[in-house]
Design an enzyme around this catalytic site. Structure first.
Site, PDB file in Angstrom:
ATOM      1  N   SER A 173       3.289  -2.321  10.494  1.00  0.00           N
ATOM      2  CA  SER A 173       4.738  -2.380  10.717  1.00  0.00           C
ATOM      3  C   SER A 173       5.320  -3.759  10.419  1.00  0.00           C
ATOM      4  CB  SER A 173       5.089  -1.924  12.138  1.00  0.00           C
ATOM      5  OG  SER A 173       4.688  -0.577  12.329  1.00  0.00           O
TER       6      SER A 173
ATOM      7  N   HIS B 159      -9.514   1.150   4.711  1.00  0.00           N
ATOM      8  CA  HIS B 159      -8.279   1.414   5.452  1.00  0.00           C
ATOM      9  C   HIS B 159      -8.574   2.384   6.598  1.00  0.00           C
ATOM     10  CE1 HIS B 159      -4.211   2.571   6.454  1.00  0.00           C
ATOM     11  NE2 HIS B 159      -3.813   1.484   5.824  1.00  0.00           N
TER      12      HIS B 159
ATOM     13  N   GLY C  16       2.364   2.064  10.846  1.00  0.00           N
ATOM     14  CA  GLY C  16       3.337   3.142  10.704  1.00  0.00           C
ATOM     15  C   GLY C  16       3.992   3.554  12.020  1.00  0.00           C
TER      16      GLY C  16
ATOM     17  N   GLY D 265       4.859   1.164   4.790  1.00  0.00           N
ATOM     18  CA  GLY D 265       6.213   1.721   4.667  1.00  0.00           C
ATOM     19  C   GLY D 265       7.206   0.815   3.951  1.00  0.00           C
TER      20      GLY D 265
ATOM     21  N   ASN E  81       0.877  -1.174   0.000  1.00  0.00           N
ATOM     22  CA  ASN E  81       0.000   0.000   0.000  1.00  0.00           C
ATOM     23  C   ASN E  81       0.917   1.227   0.000  1.00  0.00           C
ATOM     24  OD1 ASN E  81      -1.804   2.062   0.531  1.00  0.00           O
ATOM     25  ND2 ASN E  81      -2.235   1.430   2.640  1.00  0.00           N
TER      26      ASN E  81
ATOM     27  N   GLU F 154      -7.001   4.794   7.739  1.00  0.00           N
ATOM     28  CA  GLU F 154      -6.755   6.217   7.429  1.00  0.00           C
ATOM     29  C   GLU F 154      -7.946   6.812   6.678  1.00  0.00           C
ATOM     30  OE1 GLU F 154      -2.944   5.630   5.524  1.00  0.00           O
ATOM     31  OE2 GLU F 154      -2.102   5.013   7.450  1.00  0.00           O
TER      32      GLU F 154
ATOM     33  N   LYS G  84       0.195   4.276  -0.271  1.00  0.00           N
ATOM     34  CA  LYS G  84      -0.415   5.479   0.325  1.00  0.00           C
ATOM     35  C   LYS G  84      -0.125   6.705  -0.553  1.00  0.00           C
ATOM     36  CE  LYS G  84       0.003   3.361   4.828  1.00  0.00           C
ATOM     37  NZ  LYS G  84      -0.037   3.527   6.262  1.00  0.00           N
TER      38      LYS G  84
ATOM     39  N   GLU H 285      -5.612  -5.017  10.442  1.00  0.00           N
ATOM     40  CA  GLU H 285      -4.570  -4.027  10.707  1.00  0.00           C
ATOM     41  C   GLU H 285      -4.873  -3.291  12.008  1.00  0.00           C
ATOM     42  OE1 GLU H 285      -2.561  -2.792   6.779  1.00  0.00           O
ATOM     43  OE2 GLU H 285      -4.281  -1.509   7.049  1.00  0.00           O
TER      44      GLU H 285
END
Ligand code: PEP
Length: 252
Positions: free
Chosen positions: A214, A96, A174, A236, A9, A98, A11, A168
């Protein structure tokens, strides 16, 4: 047998040139050393059509990170599921944390998005997971159950089979904090039991449930060794080809 999947992902990272370069590098690396799992990269909308031209679809799947909750028309700035599909993408991430938190995506909105994505032939990577406060209050099971019931348990068994679940925990996204393999396995097994109660053992057995938060090359082998963890959704560590490849190799 359910699929093992490692999905990236990206982002809101990488301009077009950087994204194309990353996709090219990843395609080269995975062509030279074939993965033992399905690999998907989910990119910003603007990358999709270009990246689709670069990657070998037999090795890397392509997805968007979102799509609209409306079919088409006067919704300035939105991108429909049909548009996503027309780029050559096969997947879309929905739900997600976010998007839920910063863009106020409710279970009802997500339900619409899921229906439109499926109607347009996209597979959905549907994200669920609890906040730190909810984990501290031991409410994680309630939270994931409500998220499934709110947006995907309305589907027929046939449509549900086009859904990949990504668990998640928000506190691990993150942050460098990862759920332990035991914590992740416990809730993945619970999620599978919910799917079994709703759709039966065969559908539950065939549903891929990914862990996200992570995840990196160093912890992926332990996580992926658990029976109910079928891969990862990677933020990430999907932004550099060697890091992402390190996670993909956890399946070897
Ligand atoms: C994500 O946001 O989907 C994610 C898992 O991010 P990260 O790997 O950076 O924690």
């Amino acid at each position: 047998m359910r699929k093992k999947i490692v999905a990236g992902n990206w982002k809101m990272n990488k301009n077009l040139q950087e994204g194309v370069a990353l996709a090219k590098e990843l395609n080269e690396v995975l062509t030279a050393d074939k993965p033992n799992c399905d690999v998907v990269i989910c990119t910003p909308f603007i990358h999709l059509a270009s990246v689709a031209q670069i990657i070998n679809p037999d090795i890397i799947g392509l997805g968007a990170e979102n799509c609209a909750d409306k079919e088409k028309g006067a919704y300035t700035g939105e991108v429909s599921a049909e548009m996503v599909k027309s780029t050559g993408a096969q997947y879309v991430i929905l739900g997600h944390s976010e998007r839920r938190e910063y863009y106020n995506e409710t279970p009802e909105i997500l339900k619409e998005k899921v229906l439109l994505a499926l109607a347009n032939g996209l597979k959905v990577i549907f994200c669920i997971g609890e906040s730190l406060e909810e984990r501290k209050a031991n409410k994680q099971n309630e939270v994931v159950k409500a998220e499934l019931e709110g947006s995907v348990f309305n589907l027929s068994a046939e449509d549900f089979s086009k859904i990949v679940i990504a668990y998640e925990p928000i506190w691990a996204i993150g942050t460098g904090l990862t759920a332990t393999a035991e914590q992740a396995e416990e809730i993945h097994a619970y999620i599978r039991s919910l799917i079994e109660a709703k759709y039966g053992a065969e559908v539950a057995d065939n549903t891929s449930i990914l862990y996200g938060g992570s995840c990196k090359a160093s912890n992926a082998p332990e996580l992926f060794a658990k029976p109910d963890i079928d891969g990862g959704l990677i933020g990430g560590a999907s932004l550099k080809a060697p890091d992402f490849k390190g996670i993909i190799d956890a399946w070897k």
